[in-house]
Design an enzyme around this catalytic site. Structure first.
Site, PDB file in Angstrom:
ATOM      1  N   ASP A  35      -5.261  -1.201   3.550  1.00 25.72           N
ATOM      2  CA  ASP A  35      -3.941  -0.849   3.029  1.00 25.72           C
ATOM      3  C   ASP A  35      -2.945  -1.072   4.166  1.00 25.72           C
ATOM      4  O   ASP A  35      -3.336  -1.293   5.314  1.00 25.72           O
ATOM      5  CB  ASP A  35      -3.927   0.625   2.579  1.00 25.72           C
ATOM      6  CG  ASP A  35      -2.560   1.061   2.073  1.00 25.72           C
ATOM      7  OD1 ASP A  35      -1.967   0.331   1.251  1.00 25.72           O
ATOM      8  OD2 ASP A  35      -2.061   2.121   2.500  1.00 25.72           O
ATOM      9  N   SER A  36      -1.670  -0.955   3.835  1.00 29.05           N
ATOM     10  CA  SER A  36      -0.646  -1.069   4.870  1.00 29.05           C
ATOM     11  C   SER A  36      -0.665   0.127   5.811  1.00 29.05           C
ATOM     12  O   SER A  36      -0.040   0.079   6.865  1.00 29.05           O
ATOM     13  CB  SER A  36       0.740  -1.168   4.227  1.00 29.05           C
ATOM     14  OG  SER A  36       1.037   0.054   3.577  1.00 29.05           O
ATOM     15  N   GLY A  55       5.903  -2.908   1.101  1.00 23.31           N
ATOM     16  CA  GLY A  55       6.695  -2.977  -0.132  1.00 23.31           C
ATOM     17  C   GLY A  55       7.979  -3.787  -0.043  1.00 23.31           C
ATOM     18  O   GLY A  55       8.253  -4.601  -0.924  1.00 23.31           O
ATOM     19  N   CYS A  58      -4.268  -1.406  -1.911  1.00 25.60           N
ATOM     20  CA  CYS A  58      -2.821  -1.472  -1.746  1.00 25.60           C
ATOM     21  C   CYS A  58      -2.271  -2.263  -2.927  1.00 25.60           C
ATOM     22  O   CYS A  58      -2.678  -3.401  -3.155  1.00 25.60           O
ATOM     23  CB  CYS A  58      -2.503  -2.191  -0.430  1.00 25.60           C
ATOM     24  SG  CYS A  58      -0.760  -2.559  -0.201  1.00 25.60           S
ATOM     25  N   ASN A  59      -1.394  -1.632  -3.680  1.00 26.14           N
ATOM     26  CA  ASN A  59      -0.833  -2.322  -4.846  1.00 26.14           C
ATOM     27  C   ASN A  59       0.040  -3.496  -4.426  1.00 26.14           C
ATOM     28  O   ASN A  59       0.029  -4.548  -5.077  1.00 26.14           O
ATOM     29  CB  ASN A  59       0.022  -1.354  -5.672  1.00 26.14           C
ATOM     30  CG  ASN A  59      -0.813  -0.337  -6.410  1.00 26.14           C
ATOM     31  OD1 ASN A  59      -1.068  -0.478  -7.594  1.00 26.14           O
ATOM     32  ND2 ASN A  59      -1.257   0.702  -5.714  1.00 26.14           N
ATOM     33  N   GLU A 102       3.879   8.414   5.366  1.00 25.36           N
ATOM     34  CA  GLU A 102       3.418   7.982   6.697  1.00 25.36           C
ATOM     35  C   GLU A 102       3.930   8.917   7.798  1.00 25.36           C
ATOM     36  O   GLU A 102       3.365   8.959   8.877  1.00 25.36           O
ATOM     37  CB  GLU A 102       3.855   6.538   6.986  1.00 25.36           C
ATOM     38  CG  GLU A 102       3.128   5.492   6.152  1.00 25.36           C
ATOM     39  CD  GLU A 102       1.680   5.232   6.589  1.00 25.36           C
ATOM     40  OE1 GLU A 102       1.351   5.438   7.758  1.00 25.36           O
ATOM     41  OE2 GLU A 102       0.875   4.833   5.712  1.00 25.36           O
ATOM     42  N   CYS A 158       1.116   2.883  -6.347  1.00 30.40           N
ATOM     43  CA  CYS A 158       1.099   2.682  -4.890  1.00 30.40           C
ATOM     44  C   CYS A 158       0.087   3.690  -4.390  1.00 30.40           C
ATOM     45  O   CYS A 158       0.120   4.866  -4.791  1.00 30.40           O
ATOM     46  CB  CYS A 158       2.476   2.950  -4.287  1.00 30.40           C
ATOM     47  SG  CYS A 158       2.462   3.029  -2.475  1.00 30.40           S
ATOM     48  N   HIS A 179      -0.210   5.208  -1.750  1.00 32.03           N
ATOM     49  CA  HIS A 179       0.340   6.352  -1.013  1.00 32.03           C
ATOM     50  C   HIS A 179       0.747   7.487  -1.961  1.00 32.03           C
ATOM     51  O   HIS A 179       0.824   8.645  -1.544  1.00 32.03           O
ATOM     52  CB  HIS A 179       1.586   5.933  -0.221  1.00 32.03           C
ATOM     53  CG  HIS A 179       1.310   5.182   1.041  1.00 32.03           C
ATOM     54  ND1 HIS A 179       0.863   3.878   1.052  1.00 32.03           N
ATOM     55  CD2 HIS A 179       1.446   5.539   2.345  1.00 32.03           C
ATOM     56  CE1 HIS A 179       0.735   3.476   2.317  1.00 32.03           C
ATOM     57  NE2 HIS A 179       1.080   4.459   3.118  1.00 32.03           N
TER      58      HIS A 179
HETATM   59  N1  DGL Z   1       0.005   1.734  -0.269  1.00 33.83           N
HETATM   60  C1  DGL Z   1       0.679   0.543  -0.586  1.00 33.83           C
HETATM   61  C2  DGL Z   1       0.710   0.188  -2.021  1.00 33.83           C
HETATM   62  O1  DGL Z   1      -0.174   0.602  -2.727  1.00 33.83           O
HETATM   63  C3  DGL Z   1       1.686  -0.031   0.335  1.00 33.83           C
HETATM   64  C4  DGL Z   1       2.939   0.630   0.539  1.00 33.83           C
HETATM   65  C5  DGL Z   1       3.837  -0.058   1.532  1.00 33.83           C
HETATM   66  O2  DGL Z   1       3.375  -0.368   2.627  1.00 33.83           O
HETATM   67  O3  DGL Z   1       5.004  -0.287   1.206  1.00 33.83           O
HETATM   68  O4  DGL Z   1       1.578  -0.506  -2.474  1.00 33.83           O
END
Ligand code: DGL
Length: 282
Positions: free
Chosen positions: A23-24, A56, A86-87, A165, A197, A199
């Protein structure tokens, strides 16, 4: 193990090839939790690209490049299957990852949307995600491919990931932001909301308070874990049962600050996050 590859730090996976997950940042740990719970014998290797988050708002080709770089790293460390937890990366890189890699690759969009389609009573489903995920149209395409049509309302939630985060998941500021960003899905009177997402499950209390008790929140984490199990079984990749005195070990690598990752990772995932290895892209 691939030539030239190195194991992750102490506490990382042992000789059994791991499932790679990325993931990010910390959000993919919500998916990791579900995989650990469903597949306790599987060693996992997690990469959090905290040094380059958020994905994102970034251009799609940049996120695609990041996803390919991380996939190469995980494959070099013997990953037998890749979970794009990660979406934002799933939305723009799943196809290219599947084309390029020789191991099975799973994203988080289809499992989450399928669960929402099963849960909705009215057919009105909301999806919230990053600007990149929502702008990609990936959820709408996945909805169009469902056997039974659903009425999808999508809303981008810029700012949510940054709160997570920083470890802030319940403050008044998050609540105020949620009131504003969730207005479109509330106005659409959805009865089911996909947390698009990884997160966002960490903000479930705030999101649930704003949406009200009648709206079902769908996290893709559990659904993705079930899909991982199906894929592991279909490809004959299951790890041998781990003896009770030697449970499966997991590795954690981050391109950001290891101490912060460890502290927040322990809070969000649990005690499995012990040693965290630093990674530099330079
Ligand atoms: N957790 C991520 C997602 O599912 C990434 C969020 C991000 O880094 O902007 O999209």
């Amino acid at each position: 193990m691939s030539p030239g590859a190195t194991r992750s730090g102490p506490g990382g996976p042992g000789p059994t090839p791991p499932i790679g997950v990325f993931d990010s940042g910390l959000g993919g740990l919500t998916v990791l939790r579900s995989i650990i719970d469903l597949l306790p014998d599987e060693p996992l290797l997690y990469f959090g690209d905290t040094g380059r988050f958020p994905y994102g708002p970034k251009p799609h080709d940049e996120v695609r490049r990041y996803a390919l770089e991380i996939a190469d790293l995980l494959v070099a460390r013997d990953a037998k299957l890749l979970v794009v937890a990660c979406n934002s990366a799933t939305a723009v890189a799943l196809d290219v990852l599947r084309d390029r890699l020789e191991i099975p690759v799973l994203g988080v969009i289809e499992p989450g949307l399928a669960a929402a389609a099963r849960a909705t009573r009215t057919g009105r489903v909301g999806v919230i995600g990053t600007v990149g995920t929502i702008a990609s149209g990936a959820y709408q395409r996945a909805a169009d491919a469902l056997a039974d049509p659903i009425d999808l309302t999508c809303a981008a939630c810029p700012g949510f990931v940054e709160f997570v985060e920083s470890g802030d998941v319940h403050s008044d500021q998050v609540h105020v932001l949620a009131e504003r960003l969730l207005a479109p899905v509330r106005a659409a009177e959805v009865d089911t909301l996909v947390l698009g997402c990884t997160h966002y499950p960490l903000l479930a209390r705030t999101i649930g308070d704003v949406m009200g008790p009648d709206v079902v929140l769908i996290s893709s984490a559990d659904e993705t874990a079930f899909s991982v199990r199906a894929l592991v079984d279909a490809h004959g990749l299951a790890a041998p049962p781990a003896p009770p005195d030697a449970p499966a070990r997991h590795g954690f690598v981050t391109s950001g600050d290891t101490a912060t990752f460890r502290a927040l990772g322990t809070r969000f995932l649990g005690p499995e996050v012990d040693a965290v290895e630093a990674w530099s892209w330079t």
